[in-house]
Write an enzyme that holds these catalytic residues in place. Structure first.
Site, mmCIF file in Angstrom:
data_model
loop_
_atom_site.group_PDB
_atom_site.id
_atom_site.type_symbol
_atom_site.label_atom_id
_atom_site.label_comp_id
_atom_site.label_asym_id
_atom_site.label_seq_id
_atom_site.Cartn_x
_atom_site.Cartn_y
_atom_site.Cartn_z
ATOM 1 N N CYS B 87 0.846 -1.202 0.000
ATOM 2 C CA CYS B 87 0.000 0.000 0.000
ATOM 3 C C CYS B 87 0.879 1.248 0.000
ATOM 4 C CB CYS B 87 -0.965 -0.047 1.182
ATOM 5 S SG CYS B 87 -2.268 1.185 1.110
ATOM 6 N N HIS B 197 -3.467 -5.502 1.399
ATOM 7 C CA HIS B 197 -2.684 -5.675 2.628
ATOM 8 C C HIS B 197 -2.571 -7.130 3.068
ATOM 9 C CE1 HIS B 197 -2.316 -1.410 3.992
ATOM 10 N NE2 HIS B 197 -3.279 -1.268 3.106
ATOM 11 N N GLU B 199 -0.647 -8.353 5.177
ATOM 12 C CA GLU B 199 -0.387 -8.462 6.616
ATOM 13 C C GLU B 199 -1.679 -8.466 7.424
ATOM 14 O OE1 GLU B 199 -0.415 -5.789 4.952
ATOM 15 O OE2 GLU B 199 -0.589 -3.948 6.135
#
Ligand SMILES: Nc1ncnc2c1ncn2[C@@H]1O[C@H](COP(=O)(O)OP(=O)(O)O)[C@@H](O)[C@H]1O
Lengths: 75, 225, 635, 75
Positions: B87, B197, B199
């Site tokens: 991002c 994302h 994560e």
């Protein structure tokens, strides 16, 4: 159609976090320090009727509570 | 294998990235790298995380790209070290010239959070070796300036050179990225950036664990897996 | 850079007897212009033993305002139950807090930013979020969630309401998304009485170890007061500008911005800096600067610590030239914190604020005078007893009277949008497409609900949001400090917890509710309903209520029927709290919410936090599998 | 210190959703239609050394892939 350019700036005294960020970044990048950095918006457009521009700014383009604007119309 | 996560003032997802990396490479093997330090502490892979580095003022990622830590990350990348930009981190890598293209405001002009499906286009990069080509990954995307853009010639070249790593699945390209591209890599395939994302997709409890595959990939490269 | 403490730290000053602050007294008419009544002004004069000068009048008018002094609501609020088995911190501090188990504490509070949002919805709502987050981390808690309750006029008919909705949602998203705190829920209603007075209430939650809880009382005579964060400008001075000296002519009036602009980037650094300072044990106390700026935070810190303060406005870093002392004292510039530090630690504190680019400045000192003295360099510009400022504002009884004609006497009937006789199919479509029933996704999609890796149920997935507590990120923060390597998986393995272990994973459920229409129809029962709805939402995710916060949004309490709504509503709130076993841990009161079309619906917004023993078994919303049985519970 | 103004515009051919939104909003607000509406940034600052401005733009203020800039320095 006349071409117009509108410069929109944060009002004096209004916090401009972007300007602050740039001011801090410049010396870190090895440039001479700058002062009074203010970041605003630039609107360019072709309008049928340039007399409407002020109303357009007040109503749509600028936020009169926190921004000032300046209208430049090409001759 | 040790993973470093760069921390800028205004980073938001750096701890999430750190935890994700730890889940993949083992506890205690990830650490934060402070933006003002040039020392990468000998890590074997670097993640440039999401968030709003330096407030995203001026232009997303613009100021972070010029930080001391990023100078070292650039050198690390040129030496073939695996670097992942997520991002805002993707934007930073583009601004730093490590990845092609740049990000523009979403066509809808708003910040949008949405769980999207990512189509793996290249499974041979440093960060996708644990995936399969054509695999669909469920991963959240959240951004206002996430429309990846490059001139047509660049896009054609990237497609030809197989540098497109992820595309949004049909209907999920809400930001209007060129050619539906969600992630790209550099020519050497060690630097990868993507808007969604991974994560935030490392635990089924919080929605999906598909993102773990990315964090496991550098292990395969290192022959540890 | 670090100054030599012996020469530059502010020290208590000797004040010769008979010295009074410089300057003329603006007088009673100026006081009335600032919102004090004539009787209140007379009381100020009595407390001071003389007429207040400019800085003093500005400070009294703020501290004795409804917003700071709760003059019309304090007596009612005293009736609410504030004790419970899980209570850690009740009303009176920056936020309340409950014990969620294993030594973890969740701090939470809701606050309104109605008026600023009606003027400038984007910045108004954004700074509302910024303000409530500061209340949370001032306690030493890491902010872990935001929720928002919004009320606007009928968007179907009103451009203005659409504009306000759009701006407020973008502002809330902008601040929360940028600072990395997930937004995990809220509610929104569109009804006529909010047309000219919208409501923007924001709630925040924070997580901390109970032993780390930090209170705001200033202590230790000789300790130094350090201001850190953004520099001070003329934000939010609007109302006090009647005090401005004459040289600022008419033309300059619009140079005084009344709108506060938020800077989430500054606040993101402020969070990390404050938590690092607290983690290292460097602060005696800390407090955020909210409404009424330095005036209220400094005087409340002094009041709680039963001390005095000397403060030098000339030391306060400015964003612009020419600020007068009173302007520095009342400025509402955002993203600022005030802390009390022992003199030997000032250098270390300032070094950490420099690391985070939120440069601290020593601006004052704790004294034993019990007076708040304001200096401008060498000149004394204000000298007031702290208790007079903070505690001596008169409290007023309100005079409730039930409107004889019922709610219809106060509120016009809601617009009927579906005509009688509409075919069921069309009526159903119109209903699900109407603003108050339609899917909220376009709204909450503008918020990041997952950052911090704790969110098990996000908006649209269940009736209440569910967070893991502490969650991996919280545990790591405590075990090793965020910057150091920590073996979470090893810890989880040792404890038999963690995602793969199959052990229960604890968490909290959170919900915010408050239908104004229901409360307008019957303030007592409606408020009970609001609390029960929150509790029912929690029940749906398996959470047991631990405590609640509330924001009482009402009209002008000096009107008998509004006084009645408020009195009945607070009675309902108290009864419902006792029934659910959830004490009130804090809240906020927003009165005088009246627009050109009359008062808003009485809107007590309730935010409730409950404990979830195991988040792995919380049911999501919606039917899950073909063939499952469907049961209706209750009568 | 010389005062400078930098006008930063989206490059031709790149979709500018904000410009499009303004174009669509104008007739809805009862104004005459406008064309070629483009929204950019305005940076104003006082610099010690105006010859650095081009480098500042290239390195920090503008992204050459998507933006053009124009520097105006007050005499
Ligand atoms: N202002 C808001 N901010 C964030 N989330 C919201 C907001 N309004 C509604 N939501 C979310 O949208 C979903 C549906 O809301 P609502 O229709 O009020 O449902 P319910 O009646 O079950 O509370 C919930 O998950 C709620 O948290």
């Amino acid at each position: 159609m006349p071409h117009a350019r509108i410069l929109i700036r944060p009002k004096a005294g209004i916090l401009d976090p972007q300007g602050v960020a740039v001011e801090q970044a410049l010396p870190q990048l090895g440039f001479q320090p700058a002062e009074n950095v203010r970041i605003g918006r630039l609107v360019e457009l072709d309008v049928a009727d340039a007399t409407e521009l002020e109303a357009i700014c007040d109503k749509l383009l600028a936020n009169p509570l926190i921004e000032d604007y300046e209208i430049q119309v090409d001759a | 294998m040790r993973v470093g996560v760069v921390q800028f003032p205004g980073s938001c997802d750096e701890v999430d990235a750190l935890l994700a990396a730890e889940r993949a490479v083992g506890a205690g093997n990830a650490e934060l790298l402070w933006h003002r330090d040039r020392d990468l502490k000998g890590v074997d892979a670097v993640v440039v995380p999401g968030g709003f580095s330096y407030g995203d003022y001026l232009r997303a990622g613009a100021i972070a790209a010029l930080s001391p830590a990023m100078e070292s990350v650039a050198a690390f990348a040129r030496d073939g070290g695996p670097v992942l930009g997520i991002c805002n981190g993707f934007q930073v890598l583009c601004e730093a010239g490590l990845l092609p293209g740049t990000m523009l405001m979403n066509v809808g002009r708003r910040f949008v959070f949405r769980q999207v499906e990512l189509d793996v286009v290249a499974a041979d990069t440093a960060w996708t070796r644990a995936t399969r080509r054509g695999q669909l990954l469920s991963i959240p995307a959240k951004h206002q300036t996430g429309r990846w853009y490059a001139p047509d010639e660049t896009v054609e070249r990237l497609v030809a050179d197989d540098q497109v790593v992820f595309r949004y699945a049909a209907g999920d390209n809400y930001n209007g990225s060129s050619d539906g591209i969600a992630g790209v890599c550099n020519a050497a395939r060690n630097v990868v950036g993507l808007m969604p994302h991974p994560e935030h997709a490392v635990d089924p409890l919080t929605g999906s664990a598909d993102g773990l595959l990315l964090f496991r990939s550098p292990l395969e490269a290192a022959g540890v897996a | 850079m670090s100054p030599d403490p012996a020469t530059t730290l502010p020290a208590p000053r000797e004040l010769a007897p008979g010295i009074v602050p410089v300057g003329e007294a603006p007088g009673v008419e100026a006081a009335v212009g600032l919102g004090l009544t004539r009787d209140e002004y007379a009381l100020v004069v009595e407390k001071l033993g003389r007429e207040p000068v400019q800085v003093e009048l500005a400070m009294f008018s703020l501290m004795w305002s409804e917003h700071c002094a709760y003059k019309h609501s304090k007596l009612l609020l005293k009736t609410l139950p504030t004790e419970g088995p899980a209570l850690v911190l009740g009303p009176g501090e920056n936020a309340g807090a409950v014990d969620v188990g294993d030594g973890w504490t969740v701090a939470f509070k809701v606050e309104s930013h109605n008026h600023p949002s009606a003027v400038e919805p984007f910045q108004g709502a954004a700074t509302g979020v910024g303000g409530i987050l500061r209340d949370i981390f001032a306690l030493g808690a890491r902010p872990i969630a935001v929720l928002d309750a919004l009320r606007f006029g009928e968007v179907e008919d009103s451009d203005r309401s659409r504009f306000l909705l759009d701006g407020a949602v973008r502002g809330i998203g902008h601040y929360g998304n940028s600072i990395g705190v997930p937004n995990i829920g809220g509610d929104v209603y569109f009804e006529g009485p909010y047309e000219t007075n919208c409501l923007v209430n924001a709630m925040a939650l924070g997580l901390l170890r109970q032993e780390k809880l930090m209170l705001s009382a200033a202590t230790g005579v000789g300790n130094v007061v350090v201001l850190f964060g953004a520099s001070t400008g003329r934000d939010g001075i609007g109302g006090a500008s009647v005090l401005a000296s004459a040289e600022l002519g008419e033309d300059d009036a619009d140079k005084r911005p009344t709108v506060q602009v938020g800077d989430p980037f500054e606040e993101a650094k402020l969070v990390e800096c404050t938590l690092e300072l607290l983690d290292k044990g460097l602060l005696e106390s800390v407090q955020d600067l909210g409404a009424a700026g330095l005036t209220s935070s400094a005087s409340e810190m002094a009041s709680k610590g039963e001390v005095g303060l000397d403060l030098d406005v000339a030391l306060v870093p400015r964003r612009e030239a020419g600020l007068e002392p009173f302007e520095v004292m009342v400025s509402e510039s955002q993203e600022r914190m005030l802390c009390v530090v022992t003199p030997d630690r000032v250098d270390e504190v300032i070094a950490i604020t420099d690391k985070w680019d939120v440069h601290g400045t020593a601006i004052g000192v704790v004294t034993d005078s019990r007076r708040f003295r304001v200096y401008d360099g060498d000149a004394l510009v204000g000298d007031m007893p702290v208790p007079a400022l903070v505690d001596d504002c008169p409290l007023y009884e309100i005079h409730p009277q039930k409107p004889a004609g019922g709610p219809a006497e106060i509120y016009p009937a809601p617009v009927a949008r579906i005509a009688g006789g509409t075919p069921v199919r069309d009526a159903l479509l119109a209903l699900v497409g109407s603003a108050n029933v339609a899917d909220r996704r376009p709204l909450f999609e503008q918020y990041d609900p997952v950052v911090q890796s704790r969110t098990v149920r996000r908006p649209g997935q269940a009736d209440a949001a569910v967070l893991m507590i502490p969650g991996p990120a919280g545990r790591r923060a405590v075990v090793g400090g965020l910057a150091g390597p920590t073996d979470i998986a090893a810890l989880e393995a040792a404890e038999g917890s963690g995602p793969e272990s199959g052990a229960p994973i604890p968490g909290v459920g959170v919900s915010i509710d408050g239908s104004g229409r229901r409360v307008a129809a019957d303030p007592y029962t409606g408020t009970v309903w609001n609390v029960l709805e929150c509790a029912a939402n929690l029940a749906c995710v398996g959470a047991e209520p631990l405590g609640l916060t509330n924001n009482l949004n009402f009209g002008n309490p000096e009107k008998p029927h509004i006084a009645w709504q408020l009195t009945e509503s607070v009675r309902g709130l108290g009864d419902a709290c006792r029934a659910t076993g959830a004490p009130v841990v804090g809240g906020n009161v927003s009165l005088y919410n009246e627009g050109t079309t009359g008062p808003i619906y009485p809107t007590p917004v309730v935010g409730m936090v409950g404990k979830v023993p195991d988040v792995t078994v919380t049911a999501p919303l919606g039917f899950q599998r073909h063939g499952d049985a469907i049961a209706l519970v209750g009568s």
